[in-house]
Each structure stands twice: as C-alpha cells, then as structure tokens.
Design a protein around this motif. Structure first.
Motif, PDB file in Angstrom:
ATOM      1  N   ASN A  84     142.493  53.921  31.322  1.00 56.83           N
ATOM      2  CA  ASN A  84     142.229  52.704  32.124  1.00 56.83           C
ATOM      3  C   ASN A  84     143.389  51.741  31.965  1.00 56.83           C
ATOM      4  N   HIS A  85     143.327  50.651  32.722  1.00 56.95           N
ATOM      5  CA  HIS A  85     144.297  49.579  32.488  1.00 56.95           C
ATOM      6  C   HIS A  85     143.561  48.246  32.499  1.00 56.95           C
ATOM      7  N   TYR A  86     144.009  47.356  31.625  1.00 56.08           N
ATOM      8  CA  TYR A  86     143.341  46.048  31.522  1.00 56.08           C
ATOM      9  C   TYR A  86     144.063  44.977  32.328  1.00 56.08           C
ATOM     10  N   ASP A  87     145.199  45.307  32.937  1.00 55.89           N
ATOM     11  CA  ASP A  87     145.900  44.299  33.740  1.00 55.89           C
ATOM     12  C   ASP A  87     145.389  44.312  35.169  1.00 55.89           C
ATOM     13  N   VAL A  88     145.626  43.190  35.868  1.00 62.03           N
ATOM     14  CA  VAL A  88     145.169  43.045  37.255  1.00 62.03           C
ATOM     15  C   VAL A  88     146.303  42.531  38.137  1.00 62.03           C
ATOM     16  N   ASP A 119     140.774  47.157  37.178  1.00 65.24           N
ATOM     17  CA  ASP A 119     140.197  48.419  36.753  1.00 65.24           C
ATOM     18  C   ASP A 119     139.153  48.151  35.685  1.00 65.24           C
ATOM     19  N   LYS A 120     138.787  46.841  35.554  1.00 61.93           N
ATOM     20  CA  LYS A 120     137.853  46.463  34.503  1.00 61.93           C
ATOM     21  C   LYS A 120     136.452  47.005  34.776  1.00 61.93           C
ATOM     22  N   GLY A 121     136.075  47.041  36.070  1.00 61.89           N
ATOM     23  CA  GLY A 121     134.776  47.614  36.436  1.00 61.89           C
ATOM     24  C   GLY A 121     134.697  49.090  36.080  1.00 61.89           C
ATOM     25  N   GLU A 122     135.798  49.802  36.320  1.00 57.46           N
ATOM     26  CA  GLU A 122     135.845  51.233  35.975  1.00 57.46           C
ATOM     27  C   GLU A 122     135.685  51.418  34.467  1.00 57.46           C
ATOM     28  N   LEU A 123     136.360  50.585  33.703  1.00 57.30           N
ATOM     29  CA  LEU A 123     136.322  50.682  32.242  1.00 57.30           C
ATOM     30  C   LEU A 123     134.890  50.460  31.732  1.00 57.30           C
ATOM     31  N   VAL A 124     134.224  49.460  32.286  1.00 57.31           N
ATOM     32  CA  VAL A 124     132.874  49.150  31.804  1.00 57.31           C
ATOM     33  C   VAL A 124     131.878  50.242  32.215  1.00 57.31           C
ATOM     34  N   ARG A 171     146.961  64.979  22.596  1.00 61.27           N
ATOM     35  CA  ARG A 171     146.727  66.393  22.957  1.00 61.27           C
ATOM     36  C   ARG A 171     145.283  66.512  23.434  1.00 61.27           C
ATOM     37  N   VAL A 172     145.141  66.547  24.755  1.00 62.36           N
ATOM     38  CA  VAL A 172     143.797  66.566  25.354  1.00 62.36           C
ATOM     39  C   VAL A 172     143.691  67.752  26.310  1.00 62.36           C
ATOM     40  N   GLN A 173     142.462  68.117  26.638  1.00 61.32           N
ATOM     41  CA  GLN A 173     142.250  69.264  27.524  1.00 61.32           C
ATOM     42  C   GLN A 173     141.788  68.835  28.925  1.00 61.32           C
ATOM     43  N   GLY A 174     141.570  67.544  29.058  1.00 62.84           N
ATOM     44  CA  GLY A 174     141.195  67.018  30.369  1.00 62.84           C
ATOM     45  C   GLY A 174     141.352  65.514  30.338  1.00 62.84           C
ATOM     46  N   ALA A 175     141.355  64.919  31.513  1.00 60.72           N
ATOM     47  CA  ALA A 175     141.501  63.458  31.561  1.00 60.72           C
ATOM     48  C   ALA A 175     140.647  62.881  32.680  1.00 60.72           C
ATOM     49  N   ILE A 176     139.991  61.758  32.374  1.00 67.01           N
ATOM     50  CA  ILE A 176     139.332  60.971  33.421  1.00 67.01           C
ATOM     51  C   ILE A 176     140.237  59.789  33.685  1.00 67.01           C
ATOM     52  N   TRP A 177     140.733  59.742  34.909  1.00 68.03           N
ATOM     53  CA  TRP A 177     141.757  58.743  35.204  1.00 68.03           C
ATOM     54  C   TRP A 177     141.158  57.437  35.664  1.00 68.03           C
ATOM     55  N   GLU A 178     142.024  56.545  36.040  1.00 67.15           N
ATOM     56  CA  GLU A 178     141.736  55.150  36.341  1.00 67.15           C
ATOM     57  C   GLU A 178     140.520  54.847  37.212  1.00 67.15           C
ATOM     58  N   GLU A 179     140.441  55.507  38.376  1.00 64.72           N
ATOM     59  CA  GLU A 179     139.463  55.039  39.353  1.00 64.72           C
ATOM     60  C   GLU A 179     138.997  56.149  40.280  1.00 64.72           C
ATOM     61  N   GLY A 180     137.797  55.970  40.791  1.00 64.32           N
ATOM     62  CA  GLY A 180     137.259  56.936  41.740  1.00 64.32           C
ATOM     63  C   GLY A 180     136.164  56.263  42.533  1.00 64.32           C
ATOM     64  N   GLU A 434     125.286  49.243  42.602  1.00 65.61           N
ATOM     65  CA  GLU A 434     124.780  50.608  42.753  1.00 65.61           C
ATOM     66  C   GLU A 434     125.905  51.622  42.495  1.00 65.61           C
ATOM     67  N   ASP A 435     127.102  51.282  42.903  1.00 61.37           N
ATOM     68  CA  ASP A 435     128.241  52.165  42.610  1.00 61.37           C
ATOM     69  C   ASP A 435     128.485  52.252  41.109  1.00 61.37           C
ATOM     70  N   PHE A 436     128.260  51.135  40.428  1.00 61.70           N
ATOM     71  CA  PHE A 436     128.443  51.115  38.974  1.00 61.70           C
ATOM     72  C   PHE A 436     127.450  52.060  38.306  1.00 61.70           C
ATOM     73  N   ARG A 437     126.173  51.939  38.678  1.00 63.72           N
ATOM     74  CA  ARG A 437     125.135  52.790  38.061  1.00 63.72           C
ATOM     75  C   ARG A 437     125.436  54.273  38.293  1.00 63.72           C
ATOM     76  N   ARG A 438     125.814  54.608  39.530  1.00 61.02           N
ATOM     77  CA  ARG A 438     126.040  56.013  39.847  1.00 61.02           C
ATOM     78  C   ARG A 438     127.296  56.551  39.157  1.00 61.02           C
ATOM     79  N   ALA A 439     128.313  55.714  39.083  1.00 69.47           N
ATOM     80  CA  ALA A 439     129.532  56.159  38.388  1.00 69.47           C
ATOM     81  C   ALA A 439     129.224  56.444  36.919  1.00 69.47           C
TER      82      ALA A 439
END
Lengths: 453, 453
Positions: A84-88, A119-124, A171-180, A434-439
């Motif tokens: 994630n990123h904390y800057d806006v 990206d703060k909503g994504e982080l939370v 060293r990771v095997q997958g990544a969840i990126w910033e936003e979707g 609602e997008d928050f809950r589903r994410a």
C-alpha cells in the motif's frame, strides 16, 4: 460457503464503525507527498495500525519518505506481500470539494476524503480482512509481509532502491497490490498489468526578468518557447512525435488481446463519457478498445503548465520563465530512461536546447501471467463475494511499481475497494461502504486460498 | 536662461522632500486595476493633490474605475491637457522585490515602489512643475485640464466612452501624455506615436472535471488543446499566422523612417540586452531597427498561461480547464475589433471552435505630426534641461490611448521621469530622483512655451 467464511463475513458486517474510525484518523493526516506534508506522522500511524495486528513492524528511512515494513507469521510456509501507500495526491482545486478534503465525512453510503479510497481506504480494508481472519480463524492462513510506502503519488522515487536493499525481507510467493475493485456492472475487475511512467517537468528561462510587452518583438518569451516545444511532442492526432518513442512497443499479445476482446465494455465507456461530460472519448474510441485496448498505447499528458500572469484581468508582461509538468504512461517494452534520452535528442533537434528537462520519476510497466494459480483463486473467490463473473484487464491505464516484483516472477493480484466513480486524484474522492465490506471479504478469501496453494 | 526659469529650477531643487512624501502616499495605495484594489481611495487622493493646486476637480463615475477630472485657468487662452493614470500593474512576483512594493523606499538616489515611475511618479513630477510655476510666476502660463484615469493598465476600458461624453470639457490645444524620459545616453527621447492593443484571454474547457492521467488517451486534455491552438497563432519565426492580421499594415512613412534612421541606438540595444541577460535580441535585431523600427511590427505576446497542477512535485492529472492571456500590440492601420474577428475565424478554421475568446481590452494606435510646433517646443526646451540633443521615436512599443486626442488633431507630447532601467511592470520598479527633478523643470518649460504659441 463454509462456516469459517460465514463467520468472517459476519465479523466484517458488524465491525464497520471501528475501521471507519481508523480510516478517518488516517485521512486526517494530509500526507501529500508532492509537498512533503504530514509524511512522518502518517508513516507512524500506519506502523501503529499494522503493529496492532500482530506484525513486527519498522519504519525505514529511505532518503525520501519512509517505508513502513512489517512481518507476521501464518500457518502456511508461503508468504503474501501486501503493498500500500500512505501518501495522497494534492487536494486542489479546493473549491470543488463538498466537504473538507482531510476531514472524512460519511454521507449517502460512502466516506469522502482525500485518500478515502486511494490508498488509505484500500489499506483499512486489509486491516478489516486480517481482523476477521485473526478472530475467526485464530491466526493468519499464510505469512504476511506488509510494505507501505510514502511516494507512490510521486512515482515511488525511492522504492526500487529500497526493495533491492531489502530483498531478503521481501521473498514472497504472491502479492496483493495497491488497489482494485468493481466495474460499472458491479463485477470484480482484475488488472493483470500496469503501465510504466515517466514524469518530467520542462523549464524555460528565456531572459533574466519579465519585460513590458511593448518589447514583445525584442525580448524572447518563455511561454512561447514552451508552447512551441510542447507542440512538437504531440499534435491533435495524439500521435507522439519523439523519434523512437514507439520502439519496442508491440501492442497486446494474442492472449492479452483475447482478454480485451472478452470484455463487455459498453457500459464502462458510457460511464466514462458521463463522468467527464463528453459526447465521445478521445479519438472516438468505443467499447473494448476504449477500456482495455487504450492502455496498450503509451501517452504524453500535460499535467500542468504555468507562466506569466495568471491573476484576474490583464497584465502586459513578457514572461521570463515557463514550466510544464508532463507524464508519459509507458507500456511493456519502454524504459523511462531511454525515453528521457530520446526526448532530449528530439528537443535539441527541433531547436529547443533551451528547454531543460527535470526528471521527477520513472517506473517500468509490469505484467502478470493470466494463468497463474493466484490469479485463478482471486477470480474464483470474487464470484462468491460479488455474485458476478469477474473481468480481467491485461493492462490498465495507471501506474504502480509492480514491476519490482513481477520482474522477479511474483504473481500480483488486487482485490480492492474501488469503482469507476471514486474520483481518486480529483475533488470529492470517496469510497462506498459496500465496496469496503466486499473488498474485506474478498481479501480474506484470497489469503485463505493462497495459504492452501 | 531667463530669471524666471532660474527661479523655477531653484524652487524644484529645494522642495523635493515634500513631493516624495506625496508620492509615497500615492504609492501606499495598492491601486492594482486588474484586481480592483484601492481604486476609490487612489482616485480621491489624486483629486486631493490636484485640488490643492487650485484645480476645480471632480471624481467621475464611469461604470468602471472613476476618472479624476480637474480644470485650472491660466494666462493664455490655450489649454493643455495633462493625462495620467492612478492605477498600477500587479506587483507579482513578490519574492523578487528588494523592498515591499507598496512601501516606497528611497535608496541609491532613486525611489522604489510599484507606481514610483508608472505612473504616480510622472503625476507628482507635474505637481512639482505646477508648484514651481505658481510660486515663481504667480499663476499658470496656460489653461490646464487634468485627466487621471484608473484603468490604463487594463487597456483603458471605459476611457473612450468617458472622453466622448465629456468632449465639451476636453477641448484642448495640446496634451502632455502619461510618460516620457531619457534614453541610455541621458538625452530626452520623445515618442511621436504609440501602438494599439488587443488584450484577450483564451479559455478551453475540455471536460467536466480533471481526470487521472492513466486515462490520458481517453479523456481530452484542455492544456493540450490550448497549446495546439496557440501554436497556430505564431511560430518560432515570430510571424503571426492569423489570416489578414497584417492587412492595412504599411510600415513607417518616409518621414517616420527618416526619424528612425537618424537615431543612434547602439547603446539602447546594448542596454536592453544587458537588462534582460541576452546575447541577442529577438530575430537578431540590432541598432536603429531594434529600438525604433520594431514598433512598426505588430506583436502577439503570451502574457500568461495556466492549467492543471503547478505546485511542487508531481501530480498525474488531465486538466479539464486551461487559459492563456494574450496581448497583441497593434500598429496604425489595425483595429482591435477587426483583429478579434480574424482570430475567431482563424481558430474555427484550424479546428479550435472549443477555444473561447474573452476580450479584456482594445485600443487603436495613435500618431503625432513630427512637425507640430508643440513637438518643436518640447524638443528645444529639453536641450536646456538635459544638455543633449534629443531623440524622437516615430512609434514606441507600448500603448496608451492617445488616439482619443490625436484622432481629433491634438498634438501630444510627453516630457517625463523615465529611463530604460525603470523596471516598470516588473519587480523593483523605481524612479531616479535626478530624473524627477529634470522632468519637472522640462514640464514647466513646455507649459511656458505652450502658453506663448
């Protein structure tokens, strides 16, 4: 649906106010990276929120804005990166906001603030998924490495160096990126690639000081120099005229073209036109071509230009200085350093040696294998949450530095809280609750499946 | 020199502090016409200062900024118009001022402030000449009509209408216009004509709101539209490409060409280059051509341009709106209304119907007969004051609405306080005190001679 998932969903449903409180605290820190505002405060707050979820977390100095990096163990040997990123983005123009940009406000089922989505909503939303998993499942299904940077909105200037220096912790095997998020139909939409970016500022200093415009045919004008230089970069046909700019650009692969073609994009196109008040998109693009195909064309965008007198009324002045901010969205096969060199050569060849290039950031494009098991798991679990067949985009218009991991063979996915009307980067940015809950539900499922792969 | 002139000169020499106090008061009113600031206050102060010199003075409302108009009788039947303006240019960029722009400061033999020269310094030099004449000569040598407007820096929008409506109060046989002064050699320099002006603002609204630049090949960009439109108006060859723009432009007459050619302008050219830090003037102009001849070419100047994000660092945005301020300096034979129509037709023909033209002001050029007796008197008396052979310029680069009187056959001259380094319209505008003294002495002499013509 198994009991565990039902319990996860119920937990998320009943704990919303706590997360909105955390998001409100995050949004109250005006962490505008372009202006270096609120940066250490926001990094510290992220570390606090993540640390509270059992992560061993540290704030790393980078030479730029600090990076928050935390680790938490899980049942599986496999580790997922959360990025994630904390800057806006800057909040301007302020007068168009219906509520103050750094005071989050919930209205009409959405939360409004700069960063409420990006990206703060994504982080939370990830905090919510982790809270639910920890409570219901008594721990995490996989190892977790959480990286939160503070320069994403200014091209992640120090991230590549940070990642190289901390490869042993990454060293990771997958990544969840910033936003979707979802498309106009409410179906989950997965990006399998992002464009690169070259962000520059062009500067002209035509004389030592501003002059009286009565001398306009004696003293050179910086604004004219800049306008003429810019007009050599691109014309109304939108074709970029820098020699060699399109070298290495191959367009979509057959597999990518299949993914573009398989999408129903008529509504996205209409939604886009409505949101921007347009009767047609640029170049008359329609349907799948507009939404999926456009990303395969690199761009040259003027993000800002300024010179001379911009106040009310008239001032008769010859501006001594002028500057313009430009961003080039790059596609696979293009490298920002190479494009910078070609731009310099082009300006020189066109007689604009006086136009100085300042590089503000550069990132390469990144792509994910559409047939990776993590991709499949992300798409499958989305059906349960969103009740619709998901879509995939082989390449999206925006930029985020997934290349740092995709170039190492790590699959990157992005369950998230977005939808087309979020107004990220614009006034009245918001996230629908609602997008928050589903994410959050989707992220929990992706982590469970990843632990079992 | 007769005793009367010696007494005038002595009076001026010994009363400087009082006039500098009056000028400081005038400059303390930030009468920036572009922003409608300090306007009624400054008009009232001018009326007070002029009224104190025995003028019957009134502040007239105009629909725009008020006009101060005063009359004083004299020994001769003939009446001289004194024209000034109390408005000033905006002070920006503020950070380049060495002392606050609205707090006059005397240092190194000059007084620094916005308006210290243009045009408040000129106005006070006339007060000084009148004070000296009244005291020494017990009255004025000719009738005087003093007109001080408040919109000169914004193209004198309401002046033509005011003058037409008050022609009965404006029947004069000569006029001392806004400003004058010396060249780089310290010789008095007389302008016998000024260019006209068309001041416009171009506006583009390309979409309903700013967008994320990831969509730069889907959403139109207002900054690009404006850059492309501007680049059709003029190229690096400085030739203006609006069809018909040069219609009616004939260049200097043989008599005007004689005046241009007779000038020694090598130092002016060098002074100009030095002041602006240039190795060459635009188009490689040198000598007489640069200083005198350039004014016979009309111009198209970008005075300001703005769009999108202009703050620190980077913001990836597609600007919805863009605008540019342009001024065209016009020559005899051109009319601002006609040029506006030709510009509209040109933009339409080039595919820029979306570029809106806002007209902020228009004035025609004005020229004076080089062989008028008032011109001769002004040049002759200058020799005594400045000790050098004066120069004449048939047409200067700037604009001021002398056409309102020259088109009625009134000769217009301009003894004044300026020199090339005044930085009028720029930071650190100033007037040299020695220029003030000499201008006052010169003005007194011109009025005495005018009364005897």
């Amino acid at each position: 649906m198994d009991d565990r998932l039902q319990a996860v969903d119920a937990y998320i449903e009943s704990h919303l106010p706590g997360w909105m409180e955390e998001l409100t605290r995050l949004c109250a820190v005006p962490s505008v990276s372009a202006r270096h505002e609120g940066i250490p405060e926001c990094a510290a707050l992220c570390a606090e929120l993540i640390g509270r979820r059992g992560f061993d977390v540290r704030v790393h100095q980078t030479g730029g804005h600090p990076v928050v990096l935390g680790h938490a163990p899980g049942r599986s040997e496999r580790t997922m990166l959360l990025y994630n990123h904390y800057d806006v983005q800057p909040p301007e123009p302020l007068e168009l906001w219906e509520s103050p940009p750094f005071e989050a406000q919930i209205r009409d089922g959405a939360i409004y603030a700069r960063g409420s989505k990006d990206d703060k909503g994504e982080l939370v939303a990830r905090l919510a998924a982790l809270d639910a998993l920890r409570t219901v499942d008594d721990g995490y299904p996989c190892g977790l490495t959480w990286l939160v940077e503070g320069e994403e909105e200014v091209s992640s200037v120090h991230l590549p160096d940070f990642v190289e220096r901390h490869r042993d912790q990454l060293r990771v095997q997958g990544a969840i990126w910033e936003e979707g998020g979802v498309d106009a139909d409410g179906a989950f939409s997965l990006a399998l690639g992002v464009r690169g970016l070259l962000y520059i500022e062009l500067h002209v200093e035509a004389s030592a000081r501003d002059g009286h415009s009565g001398m306009a045919n004696l003293i050179p004008n910086a604004a004219w120099r800049l306008v003429w230089a810019l007009s050599t970069l691109k014309g109304p046909d939108e074709r970029i005229r820098i020699p060699g700019f399109y070298d290495g650009v191959t367009g979509p692969t057959p597999r990518q073209r299949e993914l573009i073609g398989g999408q129903d994009t008529s509504e996205d196109e209409e939604a886009l036109r409505r949101a921007f008040g347009l009767t047609r998109l640029l170049g008359g693009r329609t349907g799948a071509e507009a939404v999926g195909g456009a990303a395969f064309d690199p761009t040259c965008n003027i993000a800002g230009i300024g010179s001379g007198y911009q106040g009310e009324g008239s001032k008769t002045v010859i501006p001594a200085r002028a500057s313009a901010k430009l961003d080039f969205r790059l596609v696979p096969g293009q490298d920002p350093r190479d494009i910078t060199q070609k731009l310099r050569a082009h300006l020189d060849a066109e007689g604009f040696e006086d136009v100085r290039i300042e590089v503000l950031g550069g990132e390469r494009a990144g792509v994910v294998d559409p047939d990776d098991p993590l991709v499949a798991a992300t798409l499958e679990t989305s059906k349960e949450v969103y009740g619709k067949t998901p879509r995939t985009s082989p390449l999206i218009g925006g930029t985020t530095p997934i290349f740092l991991f995709t170039e190492e063979g790590v699959p990157v996915v992005s369950p998230g809280v977005g939808y087309g009307g979020n107004q990220a980067h614009s006034p009245n940015e918001h996230m629908r609750l609602e997008d928050f809950r589903r994410a959050a539900r989707h992220i929990a499922r992706v982590l469970l499946r990843f632990g079992e792969l």
